[in-house]
Design a protein around this motif. Structure first.
Motif, mmCIF file in Angstrom:
data_model
loop_
_atom_site.group_PDB
_atom_site.id
_atom_site.type_symbol
_atom_site.label_atom_id
_atom_site.label_comp_id
_atom_site.label_asym_id
_atom_site.label_seq_id
_atom_site.Cartn_x
_atom_site.Cartn_y
_atom_site.Cartn_z
ATOM 1 N N ASN A 1 29.666 65.322 31.998
ATOM 2 C CA ASN A 1 29.355 65.245 33.428
ATOM 3 C C ASN A 1 29.338 63.803 33.903
ATOM 4 O O ASN A 1 28.684 62.966 33.297
ATOM 5 N N PRO A 2 30.063 63.515 35.003
ATOM 6 C CA PRO A 2 30.064 62.131 35.478
ATOM 7 C C PRO A 2 28.691 61.723 36.027
ATOM 8 O O PRO A 2 27.958 62.555 36.552
ATOM 9 N N VAL A 3 28.382 60.444 35.870
ATOM 10 C CA VAL A 3 27.177 59.898 36.486
ATOM 11 C C VAL A 3 27.396 59.772 37.987
ATOM 12 O O VAL A 3 26.535 60.115 38.795
ATOM 13 N N LEU A 4 28.589 59.266 38.322
ATOM 14 C CA LEU A 4 28.897 59.017 39.732
ATOM 15 C C LEU A 4 30.288 59.553 40.034
ATOM 16 O O LEU A 4 31.225 59.329 39.257
ATOM 17 N N ALA A 5 30.412 60.261 41.159
ATOM 18 C CA ALA A 5 31.719 60.771 41.562
ATOM 19 C C ALA A 5 31.906 60.613 43.060
ATOM 20 O O ALA A 5 30.977 60.850 43.832
ATOM 21 N N GLY A 6 33.076 60.177 43.455
ATOM 22 C CA GLY A 6 33.471 60.185 44.859
ATOM 23 C C GLY A 6 34.543 61.248 45.016
ATOM 24 O O GLY A 6 35.523 61.261 44.260
ATOM 25 N N LEU A 7 34.342 62.158 45.952
ATOM 26 C CA LEU A 7 35.272 63.283 46.106
ATOM 27 C C LEU A 7 35.854 63.303 47.505
ATOM 28 O O LEU A 7 35.115 63.354 48.481
ATOM 29 N N GLY A 8 37.158 63.211 47.596
ATOM 30 C CA GLY A 8 37.845 63.293 48.889
ATOM 31 C C GLY A 8 37.398 62.250 49.893
ATOM 32 O O GLY A 8 37.249 62.550 51.080
ATOM 33 N N LEU A 9 37.194 61.021 49.431
ATOM 34 C CA LEU A 9 36.626 60.001 50.311
ATOM 35 C C LEU A 9 37.632 59.524 51.363
ATOM 36 O O LEU A 9 38.735 59.094 51.035
ATOM 37 N N VAL A 10 37.204 59.629 52.610
ATOM 38 C CA VAL A 10 37.993 59.139 53.747
ATOM 39 C C VAL A 10 37.102 58.204 54.565
ATOM 40 O O VAL A 10 35.945 58.528 54.838
ATOM 41 N N LYS A 11 37.645 57.019 54.899
ATOM 42 C CA LYS A 11 36.912 56.105 55.782
ATOM 43 C C LYS A 11 37.892 55.434 56.722
ATOM 44 O O LYS A 11 38.891 54.861 56.292
ATOM 45 N N LYS A 12 37.622 55.539 58.022
ATOM 46 C CA LYS A 12 38.480 54.915 59.029
ATOM 47 C C LYS A 12 37.688 53.878 59.804
ATOM 48 O O LYS A 12 36.498 54.065 60.055
ATOM 49 N N GLY A 21 41.417 59.636 51.280
ATOM 50 C CA GLY A 21 41.276 60.771 50.367
ATOM 51 C C GLY A 21 41.308 60.335 48.919
ATOM 52 O O GLY A 21 42.292 60.527 48.216
ATOM 53 N N VAL A 22 40.227 59.706 48.479
ATOM 54 C CA VAL A 22 40.155 59.186 47.110
ATOM 55 C C VAL A 22 39.169 60.012 46.282
ATOM 56 O O VAL A 22 38.063 60.301 46.736
ATOM 57 N N ASP A 23 39.616 60.391 45.090
ATOM 58 C CA ASP A 23 38.746 61.060 44.118
ATOM 59 C C ASP A 23 38.594 60.147 42.920
ATOM 60 O O ASP A 23 39.589 59.677 42.373
ATOM 61 N N VAL A 24 37.344 59.919 42.510
ATOM 62 C CA VAL A 24 37.112 59.024 41.378
ATOM 63 C C VAL A 24 35.781 59.391 40.731
ATOM 64 O O VAL A 24 34.868 59.859 41.415
ATOM 65 N N SER A 25 35.704 59.220 39.403
ATOM 66 C CA SER A 25 34.407 59.462 38.768
ATOM 67 C C SER A 25 34.223 58.537 37.572
ATOM 68 O O SER A 25 35.204 58.054 36.992
ATOM 69 N N VAL A 26 32.972 58.268 37.264
ATOM 70 C CA VAL A 26 32.636 57.463 36.080
ATOM 71 C C VAL A 26 31.500 58.132 35.323
ATOM 72 O O VAL A 26 30.586 58.692 35.915
ATOM 73 N N GLY A 27 31.590 58.062 33.996
ATOM 74 C CA GLY A 27 30.543 58.608 33.149
ATOM 75 C C GLY A 27 29.623 57.502 32.661
ATOM 76 O O GLY A 27 29.920 56.315 32.843
ATOM 77 N N ALA A 28 28.511 57.889 32.031
ATOM 78 C CA ALA A 28 27.618 56.913 31.426
ATOM 79 C C ALA A 28 28.400 56.122 30.381
ATOM 80 O O ALA A 28 29.246 56.679 29.674
ATOM 81 N N ARG A 29 28.165 54.828 30.295
ATOM 82 C CA ARG A 29 28.835 53.929 29.339
ATOM 83 C C ARG A 29 30.325 53.809 29.597
ATOM 84 O O ARG A 29 31.080 53.334 28.748
ATOM 85 N N ASP A 30 30.749 54.273 30.768
ATOM 86 C CA ASP A 30 32.157 54.229 31.137
ATOM 87 C C ASP A 30 32.338 53.050 32.100
ATOM 88 O O ASP A 30 31.471 52.795 32.928
ATOM 89 N N SER A 31 33.448 52.334 31.975
ATOM 90 C CA SER A 31 33.701 51.235 32.914
ATOM 91 C C SER A 31 35.025 51.441 33.621
ATOM 92 O O SER A 31 36.020 51.823 33.009
ATOM 93 N N LEU A 32 34.994 51.203 34.918
ATOM 94 C CA LEU A 32 36.152 51.434 35.772
ATOM 95 C C LEU A 32 36.444 50.174 36.569
ATOM 96 O O LEU A 32 35.553 49.636 37.227
ATOM 97 N N ALA A 33 37.688 49.698 36.495
ATOM 98 C CA ALA A 33 38.104 48.556 37.310
ATOM 99 C C ALA A 33 38.938 49.059 38.472
ATOM 100 O O ALA A 33 39.801 49.920 38.295
ATOM 101 N N ILE A 34 38.671 48.535 39.669
ATOM 102 C CA ILE A 34 39.446 48.869 40.858
ATOM 103 C C ILE A 34 40.275 47.645 41.217
ATOM 104 O O ILE A 34 39.728 46.566 41.437
ATOM 105 N N MET A 35 41.612 47.835 41.252
ATOM 106 C CA MET A 35 42.511 46.737 41.601
ATOM 107 C C MET A 35 43.379 47.156 42.784
ATOM 108 O O MET A 35 43.406 48.328 43.152
ATOM 109 N N GLY A 36 44.104 46.188 43.344
ATOM 110 C CA GLY A 36 45.003 46.501 44.455
ATOM 111 C C GLY A 36 45.126 45.308 45.372
ATOM 112 O O GLY A 36 44.304 44.414 45.332
ATOM 113 N N PRO A 37 46.164 45.321 46.228
ATOM 114 C CA PRO A 37 46.362 44.184 47.134
ATOM 115 C C PRO A 37 45.223 44.032 48.139
ATOM 116 O O PRO A 37 44.450 44.978 48.349
#
Ligand code: ADP
Ligand code: ADP
Length: 226
Positions: A1-12, A21-37
């Protein structure tokens, strides 16, 4: 089970679609890097997951609880207790010794000063900061200051650590040292890590790398075998 999840995220923002429309999740002891221009939506994604920005649609679940619907008051209490934050630079209070900077989030949670400082000191050895407890931020190198900032983010033993360009002000060698400690100490603490970075070498220290483009996930890399 993820600790944190973003489901269908839209922001204008007006006609600008920052998240599409972004879906993302992270588990305990899991590391996620977000990259992009620049302008692709990295900050908006980090801030949405951290409960700083409220998405227009979609939801953010912390251990299954929808946090985007909480009142501002409850949300900020939750951020202080369950989240830790590391920024690019300038987040330490210059008048306070390192150990008191680390103790501050605990004192804000009502832990008495002496006890808070005692708990704060436990983070110094794992982060290679032994002997620097009484230094003020101005007497620390950039890498040392970021390690104190990591200690401060971990002091409350959060569920998730959010790091926004944590190595952005550091040279390559120091960046590597800081991101190694950030990922390993966060993992040992049992927290999840979500980090925005422009530096692919820094991102490669995370378990997964998410590429964002025009508010959408354009690529997704998993480095470690689950
Ligand atoms: P990144 O972190 O990848 O540079 P951001 O998430 O900051 O991207 O921004 C994504 C898009 O949303 C950009 O076009 C940016 O200008 C816009 N944006 C972000 N925050 C705001 C805001 N508070 N008001 C208006 N536009 C914003
Ligand atoms: P980063 O360098 O981390 O991508 P930015 O410089 O894009 O950060 O944005 C810094 C802050 O300004 C963020 O909180 C973001 O939401 C806000 N912001 C970004 N673009 C705009 C904009 N066009 N109008 C208003 N605020 C913005």
């Amino acid at each position: 089970n993820p600790v944190l999840a973003g489901l269908g995220l839209v922001k204008k923002y007006g006609s600008t679609v920052a998240l599409d429309g972004v879906d993302v999740s992270v588990g305990a002891r899991d590391s996620l890097a977000i990259m992009g221009p620049s302008g692709s939506g990295k900050s908006t994604l980090l801030h949405s997951l951290a409960g700083i920005v409220r998405p227009d649609s979609g939801t953010v679940l912390l251990r299954g609880e929808a946090i985007d619907k909480l009142s501002e008051e409850r949300l900020s209490a939750l951020r202080r207790k369950r989240f830790g934050f590391v920024f690019q630079f300038g987040q330490l209070l210059p008048e306070l010794p390192a150990e008191e900077n680390v103790a501050l989030p605990l004192m804000l949670e009502g832990v008495p000063r002496r006890q808070a400082v005692e708990r704060a000191r436990r983070w110094f050895a794992p982060l290679g900061l032994d002997g620097l407890e009484h230094r003020r931020p101005g007497q620390l190198s950039g890498g040392q200051a970021q390690r104190v900032a990591i200690a401060r983010a971990l002091a409350v033993e959060p569920d998730v650590v959010f790091a926004d360009e944590p190595t952005g002000a550091l040279d390559q060698t120091t960046s590597t040292e800081v991101v190694r400690l950030l990922t390993s100490v966060t993992r040992e603490q049992g927290a999840a890590l979500v980090m925005v970075t422009h530096d692919a070498d820094v991102a490669a220290h995370c378990d997964r790398v998410l590429q964002v483009r025009d508010g959408r996930i354009s690529n997704y890399t998993q480095f470690t075998v689950a």
